[in-house]
Structure formats: structure tokens, C-alpha cells
Design a protein around this motif. Structure first.
Motif, PDB file in Angstrom:
ATOM      1  N   ASP A 129       3.275  -0.913 -12.490  1.00  9.20           N
ATOM      2  CA  ASP A 129       4.281  -1.644 -13.252  1.00  9.20           C
ATOM      3  C   ASP A 129       5.591  -1.575 -12.480  1.00  9.20           C
ATOM      4  N   LEU A 130       6.107  -2.721 -12.057  1.00  9.27           N
ATOM      5  CA  LEU A 130       7.325  -2.776 -11.251  1.00  9.27           C
ATOM      6  C   LEU A 130       8.474  -3.337 -12.071  1.00  9.27           C
ATOM      7  N   GLU A 131       9.662  -2.750 -11.859  1.00  9.63           N
ATOM      8  CA  GLU A 131      10.873  -3.250 -12.518  1.00  9.63           C
ATOM      9  C   GLU A 131      11.986  -3.373 -11.502  1.00  9.63           C
ATOM     10  N   GLY A 132      12.607  -4.538 -11.430  1.00 14.52           N
ATOM     11  CA  GLY A 132      13.761  -4.748 -10.551  1.00 14.52           C
ATOM     12  C   GLY A 132      13.419  -4.748  -9.080  1.00 14.52           C
ATOM     13  N   ILE A 133      12.198  -5.092  -8.745  1.00 12.28           N
ATOM     14  CA  ILE A 133      11.769  -5.126  -7.350  1.00 12.28           C
ATOM     15  C   ILE A 133      11.272  -6.531  -7.037  1.00 12.28           C
ATOM     16  N   LYS A 134      11.729  -7.077  -5.906  1.00 12.01           N
ATOM     17  CA  LYS A 134      11.278  -8.396  -5.493  1.00 12.01           C
ATOM     18  C   LYS A 134       9.872  -8.274  -4.901  1.00 12.01           C
ATOM     19  N   VAL A 135       9.061  -9.277  -5.147  1.00 13.47           N
ATOM     20  CA  VAL A 135       7.695  -9.268  -4.611  1.00 13.47           C
ATOM     21  C   VAL A 135       7.346 -10.644  -4.062  1.00 13.47           C
ATOM     22  N   SER A 136       6.449 -10.655  -3.093  1.00 10.25           N
ATOM     23  CA  SER A 136       5.954 -11.931  -2.582  1.00 10.25           C
ATOM     24  C   SER A 136       4.852 -12.434  -3.508  1.00 10.25           C
ATOM     25  N   LYS A 137       4.425 -13.670  -3.303  1.00  7.96           N
ATOM     26  CA  LYS A 137       3.393 -14.260  -4.158  1.00  7.96           C
ATOM     27  C   LYS A 137       2.091 -13.468  -4.079  1.00  7.96           C
ATOM     28  N   GLY A 138       1.729 -13.058  -2.868  1.00  7.65           N
ATOM     29  CA  GLY A 138       0.488 -12.320  -2.688  1.00  7.65           C
ATOM     30  C   GLY A 138       0.509 -10.979  -3.392  1.00  7.65           C
ATOM     31  N   HIS A 182       0.812  -1.222   0.000  1.00 11.47           N
ATOM     32  CA  HIS A 182       0.000   0.000   0.000  1.00 11.47           C
ATOM     33  C   HIS A 182       0.846   1.274   0.000  1.00 11.47           C
ATOM     34  N   ALA A 183       2.152   1.164   0.275  1.00  9.63           N
ATOM     35  CA  ALA A 183       3.025   2.342   0.253  1.00  9.63           C
ATOM     36  C   ALA A 183       3.260   2.852  -1.172  1.00  9.63           C
ATOM     37  N   LEU A 184       3.083   1.997  -2.169  1.00 12.59           N
ATOM     38  CA  LEU A 184       3.350   2.379  -3.553  1.00 12.59           C
ATOM     39  C   LEU A 184       2.159   2.990  -4.273  1.00 12.59           C
ATOM     40  N   VAL A 185       1.002   3.001  -3.645  1.00 11.18           N
ATOM     41  CA  VAL A 185      -0.218   3.451  -4.312  1.00 11.18           C
ATOM     42  C   VAL A 185      -0.115   4.918  -4.739  1.00 11.18           C
ATOM     43  N   ASN A 186       0.554   5.761  -3.963  1.00 10.18           N
ATOM     44  CA  ASN A 186       0.622   7.198  -4.260  1.00 10.18           C
ATOM     45  C   ASN A 186       1.701   7.567  -5.264  1.00 10.18           C
ATOM     46  N   ILE A 187       2.522   6.601  -5.693  1.00 10.36           N
ATOM     47  CA  ILE A 187       3.572   6.895  -6.674  1.00 10.36           C
ATOM     48  C   ILE A 187       2.965   6.873  -8.066  1.00 10.36           C
ATOM     49  N   PRO A 229       7.552   2.884 -15.201  1.00 12.47           N
ATOM     50  CA  PRO A 229       7.470   1.830 -14.200  1.00 12.47           C
ATOM     51  C   PRO A 229       8.122   2.264 -12.876  1.00 12.47           C
ATOM     52  N   ILE A 230       7.767   1.584 -11.808  1.00  9.08           N
ATOM     53  CA  ILE A 230       8.326   1.885 -10.481  1.00  9.08           C
ATOM     54  C   ILE A 230       9.596   1.066 -10.296  1.00  9.08           C
ATOM     55  N   THR A 231      10.696   1.760 -10.020  1.00 11.01           N
ATOM     56  CA  THR A 231      11.983   1.101  -9.781  1.00 11.01           C
ATOM     57  C   THR A 231      12.473   1.440  -8.379  1.00 11.01           C
ATOM     58  N   ILE A 232      13.647   0.895  -8.033  1.00  7.33           N
ATOM     59  CA  ILE A 232      14.217   1.161  -6.706  1.00  7.33           C
ATOM     60  C   ILE A 232      14.527   2.650  -6.550  1.00  7.33           C
ATOM     61  N   THR A 233      15.059   3.267  -7.596  1.00  6.03           N
ATOM     62  CA  THR A 233      15.382   4.703  -7.505  1.00  6.03           C
ATOM     63  C   THR A 233      14.121   5.539  -7.321  1.00  6.03           C
ATOM     64  N   THR A 234      13.027   5.141  -7.938  1.00  2.18           N
ATOM     65  CA  THR A 234      11.756   5.849  -7.756  1.00  2.18           C
ATOM     66  C   THR A 234      11.316   5.792  -6.301  1.00  2.18           C
ATOM     67  N   ILE A 235      11.454   4.615  -5.703  1.00  5.44           N
ATOM     68  CA  ILE A 235      11.052   4.435  -4.306  1.00  5.44           C
ATOM     69  C   ILE A 235      11.950   5.259  -3.385  1.00  5.44           C
ATOM     70  N   SER A 280       2.051  -5.150 -13.902  1.00  9.04           N
ATOM     71  CA  SER A 280       3.012  -6.200 -14.253  1.00  9.04           C
ATOM     72  C   SER A 280       4.231  -6.118 -13.344  1.00  9.04           C
ATOM     73  N   VAL A 281       4.918  -7.252 -13.194  1.00 14.93           N
ATOM     74  CA  VAL A 281       6.131  -7.348 -12.389  1.00 14.93           C
ATOM     75  C   VAL A 281       7.229  -7.912 -13.286  1.00 14.93           C
ATOM     76  N   LYS A 282       8.321  -7.144 -13.445  1.00 13.70           N
ATOM     77  CA  LYS A 282       9.445  -7.619 -14.260  1.00 13.70           C
ATOM     78  C   LYS A 282      10.663  -7.837 -13.387  1.00 13.70           C
TER      79      LYS A 282
END
Length: 145
Positions: free
Chosen positions: A123-132, A80-85, A89-95, A143-145
Motif C-alpha cells: 500500500d503506497l501513499e504519496g509516492i509517484k509510480v509508473s503505469k507498469g 523490487h526495492a520495496l519488497v522487504n519493507i 502504508p509505505i510513504t516517503i519517510t518510510t523509504i 493500492s496506490v494513493k
């Protein structure tokens, strides 16, 4: 019971060792110090870690400072922290730019909180995610890349 009849139990107290008081005491002559050498002399002792003149271990090993080799450079973040970005795509530098994680982090992993559900497309790039998290993002059309 009277105060003058109270005694300590057997073995509770021992007499102090009087060294250097003759052969019959068991600690005469060298007074338990062995023969010759630095440790047998009065005032003759060395510091902790002394290795007889050899370079001590703590000086042989390289200095590392305060950077732990075991330190974890992976930041944990809730979805839920990424909703306002708004960037895509969202990358580590964006975060990092949005101030969600410290600058020294090398990786980010997203987790799902108990009541996390998103409706915005991410849309995420270079970010690890859990299954959920992956399931939620793909359900929202992201999408998750």
C-alpha cells in the motif's frame, strides 16, 4: 629538392607589426591606441568586468551559494526495492528510514525493472509510480494513493 630551396607558402607567415615608427607605417603617432583615455596610457588598463566605476554585474546579483535551482529532488527507485519493507502504508519517510534514498529527496518515483514482479501486497501513499508499477501492485492486491 634541397634544403636551401624550401620556402613557406604565400601567406603562411606575416611580418610583425612595428608600431610607432612614423606616419608611413600606418601605425605611427598614436601607435593604434587612439587618442587619450586609460587604454592609451602605458600600464593603464582595468580588470575584467570593470564597468568604469559602476557596480559590476557580478556584485549586483545576489549570492546563491551552491544550491542549484535546477537540482532534481525526485529519487528514482525500482519496485523490487520495496519488497522487504514491512510497514503499511509505505510513504516517503518510510523509504528514507530504510535507507533506500538520501534524506534530501522530496519525492520518489517507482519504476519497473525488466523482470520485476511482486507477490506481496503493498500500500503506497504519496509516492509517484509508473503505469507498469501500478499494474503490478494492483495485481498483487495492493493500492496506490
Amino acid at each position: 629538392m634541397f634544403l636551401n630551396t624550401i620556402k613557406t607558402s604565400d601567406g603562411a607567415t606575416t611580418q610583425r607589426k612595428r608600431v610607432g615608427r612614423g606616419i608611413g607605417s600606418g601605425n605611427g603617432k598614436t601607435a593604434g591606441r587612439g587618442h587619450k583615455g586609460q587604454k592609451s596610457r602605458a600600464g593603464g588598463y582595468h580588470k575584467v568586468g570593470f564597468e568604469g566605476g559602476q557596480m559590476p554585474l557580478h556584485r549586483r546579483l545576489p549570492k546563491r551559494g551552491f544550491n542549484s535551482l535546477k537540482s532534481n529532488k525526485v529519487a528514482s527507485l525500482r519496485l523490487h526495492a520495496l519488497v522487504n519493507i514491512s510497514d503499511s502504508p509505505i510513504t516517503i519517510t518510510t523509504i528514507k528510514d530504510n535507507g533506500l534514498i538520501p534524506g534530501g529527496m522530496k519525492q520518489v518515483k517507482l519504476y519497473l525493472a525488466i523482470n520485476d514482479s511482486i507477490r506481496t501486497k503493498l500500500d503506497l501513499e504519496g509516492i509517484k509510480v509508473s503505469k507498469g508499477v501500478k499494474r503490478e501492485i494492483e495485481a498483487a492486491g495492493g493500492s496506490v494513493k
